[in-house]
Scaffold this active site. Structure first.
Site, PDB file in Angstrom:
ATOM      1  N   THR A  13     -13.107   1.647 -18.075  1.00  0.00           N
ATOM      2  CA  THR A  13     -11.851   0.882 -18.146  1.00  0.00           C
ATOM      3  C   THR A  13     -10.872   1.333 -17.068  1.00  0.00           C
ATOM      4  O   THR A  13     -10.353   0.521 -16.307  1.00  0.00           O
ATOM      5  CB  THR A  13     -11.203   1.139 -19.536  1.00  0.00           C
ATOM      6  OG1 THR A  13     -12.214   1.083 -20.514  1.00  0.00           O
ATOM      7  CG2 THR A  13     -10.115   0.168 -19.842  1.00  0.00           C
ATOM      8  N   ARG A  45     -22.760   5.301 -14.737  1.00  0.00           N
ATOM      9  CA  ARG A  45     -24.003   5.574 -15.458  1.00  0.00           C
ATOM     10  C   ARG A  45     -25.071   4.516 -15.148  1.00  0.00           C
ATOM     11  O   ARG A  45     -26.241   4.820 -15.036  1.00  0.00           O
ATOM     12  CB  ARG A  45     -23.702   5.619 -16.962  1.00  0.00           C
ATOM     13  CG  ARG A  45     -24.650   6.511 -17.706  1.00  0.00           C
ATOM     14  CD  ARG A  45     -24.233   6.682 -19.151  1.00  0.00           C
ATOM     15  NE  ARG A  45     -23.027   7.506 -19.292  1.00  0.00           N
ATOM     16  CZ  ARG A  45     -22.131   7.358 -20.262  1.00  0.00           C
ATOM     17  NH1 ARG A  45     -22.273   6.424 -21.157  1.00  0.00           N
ATOM     18  NH2 ARG A  45     -21.094   8.154 -20.338  1.00  0.00           N
ATOM     19  N   LYS A 105      -7.501  14.776 -19.979  1.00  0.00           N
ATOM     20  CA  LYS A 105      -6.641  15.745 -20.703  1.00  0.00           C
ATOM     21  C   LYS A 105      -7.449  16.835 -21.393  1.00  0.00           C
ATOM     22  O   LYS A 105      -7.035  17.988 -21.453  1.00  0.00           O
ATOM     23  CB  LYS A 105      -5.745  15.038 -21.722  1.00  0.00           C
ATOM     24  CG  LYS A 105      -6.464  14.103 -22.679  1.00  0.00           C
ATOM     25  CD  LYS A 105      -6.248  12.686 -22.301  1.00  0.00           C
ATOM     26  CE  LYS A 105      -7.305  11.790 -22.913  1.00  0.00           C
ATOM     27  NZ  LYS A 105      -6.929  10.398 -22.947  1.00  0.00           N
ATOM     28  N   GLU A 129      -1.551  13.493 -13.570  1.00  0.00           N
ATOM     29  CA  GLU A 129      -0.478  12.727 -14.213  1.00  0.00           C
ATOM     30  C   GLU A 129      -0.996  11.830 -15.339  1.00  0.00           C
ATOM     31  O   GLU A 129      -0.379  11.715 -16.405  1.00  0.00           O
ATOM     32  CB  GLU A 129       0.238  11.864 -13.157  1.00  0.00           C
ATOM     33  CG  GLU A 129       1.401  11.049 -13.688  1.00  0.00           C
ATOM     34  CD  GLU A 129       2.521  11.917 -14.214  1.00  0.00           C
ATOM     35  OE1 GLU A 129       3.196  12.567 -13.412  1.00  0.00           O
ATOM     36  OE2 GLU A 129       2.734  11.940 -15.453  1.00  0.00           O
ATOM     37  N   ILE A 136       3.237   6.770 -18.017  1.00  0.00           N
ATOM     38  CA  ILE A 136       4.579   7.360 -17.892  1.00  0.00           C
ATOM     39  C   ILE A 136       4.507   8.571 -16.955  1.00  0.00           C
ATOM     40  O   ILE A 136       3.688   9.458 -17.182  1.00  0.00           O
ATOM     41  CB  ILE A 136       5.120   7.845 -19.263  1.00  0.00           C
ATOM     42  CG1 ILE A 136       5.042   6.741 -20.319  1.00  0.00           C
ATOM     43  CG2 ILE A 136       6.550   8.363 -19.129  1.00  0.00           C
ATOM     44  CD1 ILE A 136       5.418   7.201 -21.726  1.00  0.00           C
ATOM     45  N   GLY A 187      -9.478  -0.878 -25.602  1.00  0.00           N
ATOM     46  CA  GLY A 187      -9.673   0.212 -24.634  1.00  0.00           C
ATOM     47  C   GLY A 187      -8.636   1.322 -24.758  1.00  0.00           C
ATOM     48  O   GLY A 187      -8.470   2.125 -23.852  1.00  0.00           O
ATOM     49  N   GLU A 190     -10.112   6.847 -27.693  1.00  0.00           N
ATOM     50  CA  GLU A 190     -11.046   7.751 -27.013  1.00  0.00           C
ATOM     51  C   GLU A 190     -12.480   7.340 -27.343  1.00  0.00           C
ATOM     52  O   GLU A 190     -12.732   6.669 -28.355  1.00  0.00           O
ATOM     53  CB  GLU A 190     -10.818   9.185 -27.498  1.00  0.00           C
ATOM     54  CG  GLU A 190      -9.486   9.758 -27.113  1.00  0.00           C
ATOM     55  CD  GLU A 190      -9.267   9.746 -25.608  1.00  0.00           C
ATOM     56  OE1 GLU A 190     -10.007  10.427 -24.892  1.00  0.00           O
ATOM     57  OE2 GLU A 190      -8.375   9.035 -25.150  1.00  0.00           O
ATOM     58  N   ASP A 201      -6.516  14.466 -29.407  1.00  0.00           N
ATOM     59  CA  ASP A 201      -6.049  13.915 -28.125  1.00  0.00           C
ATOM     60  C   ASP A 201      -4.579  14.280 -27.899  1.00  0.00           C
ATOM     61  O   ASP A 201      -4.196  14.718 -26.800  1.00  0.00           O
ATOM     62  CB  ASP A 201      -6.239  12.386 -28.151  1.00  0.00           C
ATOM     63  CG  ASP A 201      -5.708  11.726 -26.900  1.00  0.00           C
ATOM     64  OD1 ASP A 201      -6.372  11.827 -25.857  1.00  0.00           O
ATOM     65  OD2 ASP A 201      -4.620  11.127 -26.960  1.00  0.00           O
ATOM     66  N   LYS A 205      -2.743  16.849 -24.979  1.00  0.00           N
ATOM     67  CA  LYS A 205      -1.592  16.471 -24.150  1.00  0.00           C
ATOM     68  C   LYS A 205      -0.412  17.417 -24.388  1.00  0.00           C
ATOM     69  O   LYS A 205       0.293  17.798 -23.448  1.00  0.00           O
ATOM     70  CB  LYS A 205      -1.194  15.024 -24.455  1.00  0.00           C
ATOM     71  CG  LYS A 205      -2.275  14.025 -24.032  1.00  0.00           C
ATOM     72  CD  LYS A 205      -2.033  12.659 -24.641  1.00  0.00           C
ATOM     73  CE  LYS A 205      -3.092  11.650 -24.228  1.00  0.00           C
ATOM     74  NZ  LYS A 205      -3.050  10.404 -25.008  1.00  0.00           N
TER      75      LYS A 205
HETATM   76  N1  HSE Z   1      -6.802   7.532 -26.583  1.00  0.00           N
HETATM   77  C1  HSE Z   1      -5.610   7.774 -25.846  1.00  0.00           C
HETATM   78  C2  HSE Z   1      -4.435   7.176 -26.608  1.00  0.00           C
HETATM   79  C3  HSE Z   1      -5.716   7.158 -24.478  1.00  0.00           C
HETATM   80  O1  HSE Z   1      -4.673   6.388 -27.532  1.00  0.00           O
HETATM   81  O2  HSE Z   1      -3.303   7.502 -26.308  1.00  0.00           O
HETATM   82  C4  HSE Z   1      -4.727   7.691 -23.514  1.00  0.00           C
HETATM   83  O3  HSE Z   1      -4.839   9.056 -23.321  1.00  0.00           O
END
Ligand code: HSE
Length: 438
Positions: A13, A45, A105, A129, A136, A187, A190, A201, A205
């Site tokens: 994506t 892939r 991340k 970033e 952002i 999309g 994760e 996740d 971050k």
């Molecule tokens: N899976 C992450 C989210 C994607 O939903 O924020 C962006 O890091």
């Protein structure tokens, strides 16, 4: 000047969107960077699937190491995600003296200390970033825009999927799994959606944000992490009646005893701007000593917003490619020899306010028993709400808001309350943050 040649790892994506942005905005990007920037080789892939239409002439391979090893390539764009082989590919690129742009991340949170040490040694840049809050520019804002400040705390909605789920549950009463499936189709989620739902996740971050805010090493394992799976519609409704919204928040705070790093569902007063950040949008509120509070808001996930951050990093690298490595912005905002290992507070030592919900017998003296336990633990009650039982029902629901207290005291109070004969089932607890500057 010679064009900067890129190798792209991953045409999913974000990878596909990055290739298209570089092609479609090529003229504007060259005006900014001062030179042409082009992807010359990509790895995916299934190379037989080709590149998306409109990406231009990019050779494709199934082997990402072939791209990293390609002597023509100056900068490697790692958009494969996950820990392996991403770590190996990035370390190899550094070893070969190539700059790296990544949106990964998980990789930075777990292996960033090792990666940045290697990059420092080789005099190359590793930029990330897109790893935090999608499009952002929060890394640049904290690392550069707030460089004159002492950062006191930050709090962020940093997982788009989780925020999308909580928003749809609140606004449309939709089922958790149904919304998660939609987030996957769009999309946002994760590859392993438990990373979104269980807060991993967001913890990746928060670990990165804490490091650049306070100049501490990356310490993913020290982030206290709770996901959103335990949030019920009942809590969403009661929080609303009390003037709060429930958000999945990452909080990092500097205290006299150490640093707090925690990710968990949180009640926030609904009048705060950040409480009104809905859907897949992300926001990070930063409290800095000179600027005061500042809020960074935008799309936290999705192809184009994430590609926006990746391409901005690519332009940054292209501009600095010929500069002296010692004079670049440090990877983690502070000079490598100034990263300080400040202790991280265990969650039991953190001070927050709490929302409690419990089911109790509806008879005289029950409230007194509960408030006595709170008093014994020196917990001050801010508000109590008792929901009228329906006719014929002998149990009532009590909701309490407390003032700030050390978590260990709250844990002990909850244990004692749950043991009372008049209390039935679990005592549900959600932390509360007022986010008002203190
Ligand atoms: N899976 C992450 C989210 C994607 O939903 O924020 C962006 O890091």
């Amino acid at each position: 000047m010679k064009p900067v040649k890129l190798g792209l790892l991953g045409v999913g994506t974000v990878g596909a969107s990055t290739a298209l942005v570089l092609k479609n905005n090529a003229a504007e990007i060259a005006r900014r960077a001062g030179r042409q920037i082009q992807i010359i080789q990509a790895a995916r892939r299934s190379p037989a699937s080709g590149m998306p239409d409109g990406c231009g002439d990019i050779s494709l391979t199934g082997d990402p190491f072939e791209v990293v090893d390609n002597p023509e390539i100056d900068v490697v764009i790692e958009l494969i995600g996950g820990y392996q082989p991403a770590r190996e590919l990035v370390l190899r690129a550094i070893e070969l003296g190539k700059h790296v742009v990544t949106a990964n991340k998980a990789l930075i949170a777990l292996h960033g200390n090792e990666i940045f040490a290697a990059a420092q040694e080789k005099g190359v840049n590793v930029v990330f970033e897109a790893a935090v809050a999608g499009g952002i520019p929060i890394i640049k804002s904290i690392r550069e825009g707030l460089a004159g400040n002492h950062i006191e705390w930050l709090a962020g909605i940093i997982n788009g999927t989780g925020n999308f789920i909580l928003t749809e549950m609140r606004d449309k009463g939709r089922d958790f799994d149904d919304v998660l499936r939609e987030a996957q189709a769009l999309g946002y989620a994760e590859a392993d959606p438990t990373f979104d739902v269980e807060g991993i996740d967001a913890a990746h971050k928060l670990c990165i944000l804490s490091s650049i805010a306070f100049g501490i090493p990356l310490q993913f394992d020290a982030v206290y992490t709770e996901g959103i799976a335990g949030i019920s519609t009942e809590d969403v409704v009661y929080a609303g009646e009390l003037g709060y919204r429930i958000k999945h928040l990452g909080v990092a705070r500097r205290t006299g005893q150490g640093i707090e790093m925690r990710v968990h569902p949180t009640l926030i007063p609904e009048k705060r701007l950040i409480a009104n950040v809905d859907g897949v949008m992300n926001a990070v509120l930063v409290q800095a000593d000179k600027l005061g509070p500042s809020l960074y808001y935008g799309a936290g996930a999705g192809a184009d917003p994430t590609a926006s951050a990746v391409v901005a990093d690519i332009i940054d690298v292209a501009r600095t490619i010929t500069t002296d490595a010692q004079n670049r912005v440090p990877h983690l905002a502070f000079q490598p020899d100034q990263i300080v290992d400040i202790p991280i507070l265990p969650i039991t030592e953190v001070h927050t306010a709490y929302y409690l919900r419990m089911r109790v017998d509806d008879r005289p003296g029950v409230m007194a028993e509960i408030t006595r336990i709170m008093g014994d633990q020196h917990i001050s009650i801010e508000a109590i709400l008792q929901k009228e039982p329906e006719t014929g029902v002998t149990r009532a629901t009590i909701i309490m808001l407390t003032q700030k207290i050390r978590e260990q005291q709250m844990v002990e109070a909850i244990d004692a309350i749950a043991r009372l004969d008049v209390v039935h089932g679990d005592v549900h607890r959600i932390r509360v943050e007022t986010l008002d500057g203190d």
